[in-house]
Design a protein around this motif. Structure first.
Motif, mmCIF file in Angstrom:
data_model
loop_
_atom_site.group_PDB
_atom_site.id
_atom_site.type_symbol
_atom_site.label_atom_id
_atom_site.label_comp_id
_atom_site.label_asym_id
_atom_site.label_seq_id
_atom_site.Cartn_x
_atom_site.Cartn_y
_atom_site.Cartn_z
ATOM 1 N N SER A 1 40.944 32.681 71.102
ATOM 2 C CA SER A 1 42.225 32.528 70.424
ATOM 3 C C SER A 1 42.401 33.662 69.434
ATOM 4 C CB SER A 1 42.294 31.193 69.679
ATOM 5 O OG SER A 1 42.217 30.116 70.578
ATOM 6 N N PHE A 2 43.610 34.240 69.399
ATOM 7 C CA PHE A 2 43.926 35.275 68.439
ATOM 8 C C PHE A 2 44.966 34.732 67.472
ATOM 9 C CE2 PHE A 2 42.745 37.601 72.314
ATOM 10 C CZ PHE A 2 41.670 38.310 71.824
ATOM 11 N N GLU A 3 44.852 35.101 66.231
ATOM 12 C CA GLU A 3 45.754 34.704 65.162
ATOM 13 C C GLU A 3 45.562 33.248 64.749
ATOM 14 O OE1 GLU A 3 47.094 37.177 63.985
ATOM 15 O OE2 GLU A 3 47.151 38.586 65.649
ATOM 16 N N ASP A 4 45.356 32.376 65.688
ATOM 17 C CA ASP A 4 45.188 30.965 65.376
ATOM 18 C C ASP A 4 43.917 30.468 66.048
ATOM 19 O OD1 ASP A 4 47.353 28.024 65.571
ATOM 20 O OD2 ASP A 4 45.268 28.263 64.969
ATOM 21 N N PRO A 5 42.851 30.151 65.274
ATOM 22 C CA PRO A 5 41.575 29.764 65.868
ATOM 23 C C PRO A 5 41.589 28.402 66.541
ATOM 24 C CG PRO A 5 41.501 29.493 63.501
ATOM 25 C CD PRO A 5 42.801 30.165 63.811
ATOM 26 N N LYS A 6 42.567 27.558 66.262
ATOM 27 C CA LYS A 6 42.599 26.222 66.834
ATOM 28 C C LYS A 6 43.603 26.165 67.976
ATOM 29 C CE LYS A 6 41.242 23.819 62.590
ATOM 30 N NZ LYS A 6 41.626 22.774 61.624
ATOM 31 N N LEU A 7 43.087 26.018 69.172
ATOM 32 C CA LEU A 7 43.943 25.993 70.361
ATOM 33 C C LEU A 7 44.967 24.874 70.296
ATOM 34 C CD1 LEU A 7 44.746 26.688 73.284
ATOM 35 C CD2 LEU A 7 42.813 25.315 74.041
ATOM 36 N N ASP A 8 44.527 23.676 69.908
ATOM 37 C CA ASP A 8 45.396 22.517 69.955
ATOM 38 C C ASP A 8 46.508 22.563 68.917
ATOM 39 O OD1 ASP A 8 42.645 20.311 70.800
ATOM 40 O OD2 ASP A 8 43.988 21.468 72.069
ATOM 41 N N SER A 9 46.352 23.349 67.862
ATOM 42 C CA SER A 9 47.387 23.407 66.829
ATOM 43 C C SER A 9 48.614 24.182 67.314
ATOM 44 C CB SER A 9 46.834 24.065 65.559
ATOM 45 O OG SER A 9 46.532 25.432 65.806
ATOM 46 N N ASN A 10 48.419 25.087 68.244
ATOM 47 C CA ASN A 10 49.530 25.864 68.779
ATOM 48 C C ASN A 10 49.203 26.244 70.217
ATOM 49 O OD1 ASN A 10 52.056 27.203 68.592
ATOM 50 N ND2 ASN A 10 50.977 29.143 68.398
ATOM 51 N N PRO A 11 49.300 25.308 71.141
ATOM 52 C CA PRO A 11 48.837 25.531 72.513
ATOM 53 C C PRO A 11 49.644 26.596 73.243
ATOM 54 C CG PRO A 11 50.105 23.511 72.382
ATOM 55 C CD PRO A 11 49.906 23.978 70.967
ATOM 56 N N PRO A 12 49.032 27.236 74.227
ATOM 57 C CA PRO A 12 49.729 28.261 75.025
ATOM 58 C C PRO A 12 50.807 27.621 75.886
ATOM 59 C CG PRO A 12 47.605 27.752 75.992
ATOM 60 C CD PRO A 12 47.642 27.029 74.677
ATOM 61 N N LEU B 1 47.202 41.732 75.790
ATOM 62 C CA LEU B 1 48.100 40.610 75.502
ATOM 63 C C LEU B 1 47.751 39.899 74.208
ATOM 64 C CD1 LEU B 1 48.508 39.035 79.070
ATOM 65 C CD2 LEU B 1 50.026 40.627 77.887
ATOM 66 N N LYS B 2 46.911 40.495 73.419
ATOM 67 C CA LYS B 2 46.516 39.892 72.150
ATOM 68 C C LYS B 2 47.745 39.576 71.297
ATOM 69 C CE LYS B 2 43.595 40.713 68.102
ATOM 70 N NZ LYS B 2 42.644 41.641 67.440
ATOM 71 N N GLY B 3 47.792 38.332 70.835
ATOM 72 C CA GLY B 3 48.894 37.918 69.993
ATOM 73 C C GLY B 3 50.015 37.205 70.727
ATOM 74 N N HIS B 4 49.778 36.823 71.987
ATOM 75 C CA HIS B 4 50.807 36.130 72.761
ATOM 76 C C HIS B 4 50.232 34.841 73.342
ATOM 77 C CE1 HIS B 4 53.778 39.430 72.723
ATOM 78 N NE2 HIS B 4 52.693 40.169 72.570
ATOM 79 N N ARG B 5 51.102 33.905 73.619
ATOM 80 C CA ARG B 5 50.668 32.548 73.997
ATOM 81 C C ARG B 5 50.489 32.406 75.507
ATOM 82 N NH1 ARG B 5 54.899 28.641 71.696
ATOM 83 N NH2 ARG B 5 53.407 27.077 72.429
ATOM 84 N N PHE B 6 49.458 33.037 76.038
ATOM 85 C CA PHE B 6 49.145 32.942 77.461
ATOM 86 C C PHE B 6 47.840 32.171 77.649
ATOM 87 C CE2 PHE B 6 52.360 35.712 79.056
ATOM 88 C CZ PHE B 6 52.541 36.705 78.103
ATOM 89 N N TYR B 7 47.767 31.431 78.747
ATOM 90 C CA TYR B 7 46.508 30.815 79.159
ATOM 91 C C TYR B 7 46.130 31.477 80.478
ATOM 92 C CZ TYR B 7 42.886 27.370 80.121
ATOM 93 O OH TYR B 7 41.681 26.770 80.366
ATOM 94 N N ILE B 8 45.077 32.274 80.463
ATOM 95 C CA ILE B 8 44.702 33.069 81.637
ATOM 96 C C ILE B 8 43.581 32.348 82.382
ATOM 97 C CG2 ILE B 8 44.020 35.342 82.463
ATOM 98 C CD1 ILE B 8 44.969 36.464 79.778
#
Length: 429
Positions: free
Chosen positions: A84-95, A123-130
């Motif tokens: 996760s970039f910018e936000d370490p918690k995935l669930d707080s701001n999901p892709p 893609l650092k800084g964007h809400r993608f799930y790769i």
């Protein structure tokens, strides 16, 4: 949306070991096993509701278990890499945007490791799930046909979307055979209404044989090349099982009109009373009124990366969906781009301004007994708009280099990392 709220998440586990789905299932906790069984039951119900008797139940189990294992462990940090970039918690701001990477013949998710590193960085800084797909990477898992591999991919993607409900956009990147798996999968997503849940954004292929791998003698220069092409076309279908026959357009796919475009088998299709058309699967996937074509048409952007020279597995014309190679006739400059040294500057300059061009020259595939079929496929696919990027490596392993598969063995700048970086820019346009 501020930069601090953006997230990139990558699901990138180690290569899947050659174990059965059941052994993977036993490694999960009881609660996790219950979740998996519920997902499997959901997929089985979908198959039953569709009246489809061609799907192998073991494929359902394998696809669901594989996708659950890697998505769950990536989310919990137990395996692979959840970044996760910018936000370490995935669930707080999901892709919200799923990018699926689909490997090719005899490949696996490990093929994408270098490509993945580059695309994540870009893609650092964007809400993608790769998510690198893994449902077809078991031993000989790519030999049983484009339809069966595409079906497994569909069920794997459906499971991922079920597990991550925040995803509402989808893009697919396919390498080689993986691009054909993806096109079949897109047809299944279309008829099952999956595009009402997720918006199709980018469809990208790298060295994918969209027209198959037949080599008409008219494409060759010189007696030696012509003999190779002729011999390859005769014996090519003997390799790689059912998939090999399909790539040579020597298979019999029963395209059932009005029944999801599925290959139900001739006897089953006849009992249903629907119109049955027999044709090679690649021809069916390129047919204008097929679900495969309709689904592909929904994507906002379609892009093709093709090796200009040295790709003995997938020639330029079939990867770029064009009637001939303009570089062999000196119609285009081989001058490389300054920013992306393995992509020609000319292709980058003209890629986004191309209009659909369905006219096929009479000289296309002359001498091939399936010339009319190839011309039909070429014409139909070129009614769609494509961004074409031409790639040049001075190596005989360019088919792997195009996804930076052997980048770790090469000096900096020679492994195809720039192709991955350029591919990432498509998501930022």
């Amino acid at each position: 949306m501020t930069a601090n709220s953006l997230t990139v998440t990558v699901s990138d586990g180690a290569p899947v070991p050659e174990t059965t789905a059941r052994s993977q299932l036993h490694e999960l906790s009881k609660n996790e096993q219950l979740e998996v069984h519920e997902l499997i039951e959901q997929e089985r119900n979908k198959v039953a509701d569709a009246g489809d008797c061609s799907v192998d139940l073991s494929d359902i189990e394998a696809s669901v278990v594989s996708s659950y294992t890697y998505v769950h462990r990536a989310k919990s940090g137990l395996c692979g890499r959840a970044v996760s970039f910018e936000d370490p918690k995935l669930d707080s701001n999901p892709p919200d945007h799923l990018i699926v990477l689909v490997h090719g013949l005899m490949g696996g998710r490990g093929d994408w490791s270098n490509f993945l590193n580059e695309i994540v960085s870009s893609l650092k800084g964007h809400r993608f799930y790769i998510y690198p797909a893994c449902c077809n990477e078991v031993l000989l898992g790519t030999y049983d046909g484009i339809d069966r591999g595409g079906e497994r991919l569909f069920m794997e993607i459906d499971t991922v979307l079920t597990m991550l409900p925040s995803l509402n956009k989808i893009s697919i990147i396919g390498h080689s055979l993986g691009g054909l798996y993806a096109r079949f999968c897109i047809g299944r997503m279309y008829v099952c209404g999956l595009f009402s849940r997720v918006v199709p954004y980018n469809f990208i292929t790298l060295a994918t044989p969209h027209l198959g791998v037949r080599r008409p003698r008219s494409f060759a220069k010189g007696f030696g090349a012509a003999l190779f092409n002729s011999t390859f076309s005769m014996v090519g279908s003997s390799f790689f099982g059912k998939t090999g026959k399909q790539l040579m357009l020597k298979d019999r796919y029963y395209f059932v009109e009005g029944r999801q475009g599925r290959n139900l088998g001739h006897k089953t299709a006849s009992k249903l009373g629907d119109t049955v058309v027999q044709m090679p699967i690649l021809r069916a996937m390129a047919a204008e009124h097929s679900p495969f074509y309709a689904g592909l048409q929904l994507f906002r952007r379609r892009a093709l990366y093709a090796n200009i020279y040295h790709d003995f597995q997938v020639p330029y014309f079939t990867a770029a969906i064009v009637p001939s190679n303009p570089y062999r006739k000196n119609e285009r400059s081989l001058k490389p781009s300054c920013a992306y040294p393995h992509i020609t500057a000319a292709s980058i300059e003209t890629a986004f301004g191309q209009s659909p061009a369905a006219i096929v020259p009479a000289t296309f595939a002359v001498g091939d007994k399936l010339q009319d079929v190839l011309a039909e496929m070429l014409s139909n696919l070129n009614q769609l708009a494509w961004c074409r990027f031409d790639v040049l490596f001075k190596t005989l392993v360019c088919h792997e280099q195009i996804i930076a598969k052997n980048a770790c063995l090469r000096s900096k700048g020679e492994g195809g990392q720039d192709v991955a970086q350029h591919c990432a820019t498509i998501f930022l346009i």
